[in-house]
Enzyme design. Structure first.
Site, PDB file in Angstrom:
ATOM      1  N   HIS A   1       2.559   0.498   0.863  1.00  0.00           N
ATOM      2  CA  HIS A   1       1.890   0.201   2.127  1.00  0.00           C
ATOM      3  C   HIS A   1       2.190  -1.247   2.488  1.00  0.00           C
ATOM      4  CE1 HIS A   1      -1.040   3.668   1.096  1.00  0.00           C
ATOM      5  NE2 HIS A   1      -0.057   4.090   1.883  1.00  0.00           N
ATOM      6  N   ALA A   2       2.726  -1.443   3.679  1.00  0.00           N
ATOM      7  CA  ALA A   2       3.385  -2.699   4.041  1.00  0.00           C
ATOM      8  C   ALA A   2       2.472  -3.918   3.954  1.00  0.00           C
ATOM      9  CB  ALA A   2       3.955  -2.574   5.449  1.00  0.00           C
ATOM     10  N   ARG A   3       1.208  -3.755   4.306  1.00  0.00           N
ATOM     11  CA  ARG A   3       0.302  -4.900   4.384  1.00  0.00           C
ATOM     12  C   ARG A   3      -0.215  -5.349   3.022  1.00  0.00           C
ATOM     13  NH1 ARG A   3      -4.287  -1.432   7.589  1.00  0.00           N
ATOM     14  NH2 ARG A   3      -4.957  -0.065   5.891  1.00  0.00           N
ATOM     15  N   GLU A   4       0.099  -4.600   1.978  1.00  0.00           N
ATOM     16  CA  GLU A   4      -0.436  -4.897   0.645  1.00  0.00           C
ATOM     17  C   GLU A   4       0.492  -5.869  -0.086  1.00  0.00           C
ATOM     18  OE1 GLU A   4      -1.188  -0.972  -0.955  1.00  0.00           O
ATOM     19  OE2 GLU A   4      -2.453  -0.465   0.761  1.00  0.00           O
TER      20      GLU A   4
ATOM     21  N   ARG B   1       0.696  -0.704   8.069  1.00  0.00           N
ATOM     22  CA  ARG B   1       0.586   0.021   6.797  1.00  0.00           C
ATOM     23  C   ARG B   1       1.775   0.941   6.518  1.00  0.00           C
ATOM     24  NH1 ARG B   1      -3.530   2.876   3.502  1.00  0.00           N
ATOM     25  NH2 ARG B   1      -2.958   5.072   3.276  1.00  0.00           N
TER      26      ARG B   1
ATOM     27  N   ASN C   1       2.848   7.317   1.162  1.00  0.00           N
ATOM     28  CA  ASN C   1       2.021   7.819   0.068  1.00  0.00           C
ATOM     29  C   ASN C   1       1.148   9.001   0.476  1.00  0.00           C
ATOM     30  OD1 ASN C   1       1.413   7.610  -2.706  1.00  0.00           O
ATOM     31  ND2 ASN C   1      -0.568   6.676  -2.219  1.00  0.00           N
TER      32      ASN C   1
ATOM     33  N   TYR D   1      -6.447  -2.660  -1.816  1.00  0.00           N
ATOM     34  CA  TYR D   1      -7.250  -3.464  -2.724  1.00  0.00           C
ATOM     35  C   TYR D   1      -8.377  -2.599  -3.254  1.00  0.00           C
ATOM     36  CZ  TYR D   1     -10.232  -3.754   1.460  1.00  0.00           C
ATOM     37  OH  TYR D   1     -10.995  -3.435   2.552  1.00  0.00           O
TER      38      TYR D   1
ATOM     39  N   GLU E   1      -4.907  -0.159  -7.956  1.00  0.00           N
ATOM     40  CA  GLU E   1      -5.310  -0.915  -6.771  1.00  0.00           C
ATOM     41  C   GLU E   1      -5.697  -2.318  -7.225  1.00  0.00           C
ATOM     42  OE1 GLU E   1      -5.434   0.054  -3.599  1.00  0.00           O
ATOM     43  OE2 GLU E   1      -5.346   2.251  -3.632  1.00  0.00           O
TER      44      GLU E   1
END
Length: 434
Positions: A176-179, A235, A253, A312, A388
């Site tokens: 997920h891109a923002r993670e 995301r 995912n 998270y 996570e």
């Protein structure tokens, strides 16, 4: 020792390279990120929130809902009288702070300055190229294909004595891109494997002599680049929606074959949703390439461990995610190993970071077409987890740079223990090989 020196010297130029200067902090100026308590009042809370316009960050709504609220909605939200606390008072400022921590000092042997900042996508590629050159006789750059926009989904294959061909350990980051935190954590673990082996560390030597590591730090390169250039909280991947849809992106995912579209609570068939599962299983080029590698390793060397790194919430989640009441036969050993992993992370962390563990669907929420279910059920992995990472809600996706190294170090300590537990003798009561 020569390889270790080369590895470190190659990284020096990267530290002085491009540090992410977010062009997309300004659109979030004045936005607030709030954690709203739900608990036994979920229905009433959702009804009140339905009167507002906001972006929902999390899916664990049985306990709380994390929302990103635009400035013009703040007054109306406060009038609802809900129980909440503020995660980000001004999200734009938090994004800007996340992207502006300078790190220009030269990197010496053993220096962790790379992990003081978040970095540009191209510098992540250069870092892995440097890792490979510093361990050239026992590693190779690999690719699991290309993204929708044509970027290489690069990775590194590491092996120890006796050459290639041992059972596989697979790490996936930045699905997920923002993670963003997942990328440096996976990079740190990669670096510790290489420097530990070249430096003669007995445990690391044993691990690399027992397993081949296949490490892909950025599964979703298009989405990741988009978070650095356009929209920090993006995301999904960047694949256009079907037909006349004006929405972009599929959730990689929720796109794996096993369990795809098997539970309406586990994903969405709306192309505009952040959990859009796609029109068919594995209809993203990213997933097709990743699944091809999984099946190849299954059929050749077997998969010992798979970890899908996310943020998270601080969870260690095992299959199944697609059905919250279905438990795999291996759940006992997975839970025992996760318990040891969680304890190690807590004991090794100055922050006493606590990770909750258990089967994904029952512990967190329902996910269909998710990687750990697929890599266990189709890929035959002995152990399969989602981890996570930090935190539990003070910062969420916008984790400050000063937490990168701590998050990475505690995961490395945990991986050393987890990897030492993989042999069946531990689960027969003989204890781990430490």
């Amino acid at each position: 020792m020569m390889n270790f020196v080369l590895l470190s010297s190659l990284a020096i130029s990267l530290v002085a390279g491009a540090i992410v200067r977010s062009p997309n902090a300004e659109p979030y100026d004045g936005y607030q990120v709030l954690r709203v308590k739900t608990g036994h009042h979920l229905k009433a809370v959702k009804e009140k929130l339905s009167t507002l316009s906001f972006e929902k960050w999390n899916h664990d709504i049985d306990r709380y809902i994390d929302i990103c609220l635009p400035p013009d909605q703040v007054g109306a939200f406060e009038a609802l009288g809900l129980d909440y606390h503020t995660m980000h008072e001004n999200l734009g400022q938090s994004i800007d702070s996340e992207s502006r921590k300078d790190c220009f000092s030269k990197r010496q042997n053993g220096d962790n300055s790379w992990y003081d900042s978040y970095h540009d996508y191209n510098d992540h590629i250069k870092l892995f190229e440097g890792f490979q050159k510093g361990f050239s006789n026992q590693s190779e750059i690999i690719s699991s294909g290309t993204s929708y926009e044509g970027r290489d989904i690069y990775g590194l294959h590491l092996w120890g004595a006796g050459g290639k061909g041992k059972p596989a350990v697979i790490y996936h980051g930045t699905v997920h891109a923002r993670e963003w935190i997942t990328t440096p954590v996976v990079e740190y673990i990669t670096e510790q494997l290489i420097t530990g082996y070249t430096g003669g560390d007995a445990l690391v030597t044993s691990l690399l002599d027992s397993y081949d590591f296949y490490i892909i730090p950025i599964v979703n390169p298009d989405g990741f680049v988009y978070t650095q250039t356009n929209e920090r909280l993006w995301r999904k991947n960047r694949q256009p929606g079907p037909g006349n849809s004006t929405c972009f992106g599929r959730d990689i995912n929720r796109n794996w074959e096993f369990g795809w579209n098997s539970n309406p609570r586990g994903a969405s068939n709306d192309p505009c949703s952040e959990t859009y599962q796609g029109e068919a299983a594995s209809d993203t080029p990213e997933n097709k390439g990743l699944d091809t590698l999984v099946r190849k390793l299954r059929d050749t060397v077997g998969i010992k461990l798979y970890i899908d790194w996310h943020s998270y919430g601080q969870y260690i989640l095992s299959p199944y995610g697609y059905n919250e009441t279905l438990y795999a036969p291996e759940l006992g050993k997975w839970t025992k190993a996760a318990s040891m992993l969680s304890q190690t992370i807590r004991d090794s962390s100055d922050a006493k970071t606590t990770f909750t563990f258990g089967p994904s669907g029952a512990t967190l929420y329902t996910t269909t077409g998710a990687a750990p279910d697929h890599v266990y059920s189709i890929g035959g992995a002995d152990f399969s987890y989602t981890i996570e990472l930090r935190d539990t809600g003070n910062f969420g996706f916008i984790l400050p740079p000063d937490q990168i190294l701590g998050a990475a170090k505690e995961q490395w300590e945990g991986q050393k223990v987890l990897l030492s537990l993989l042999e069946e003798k531990f689960f027969d009561g003989q204890g781990p090989a430490m």
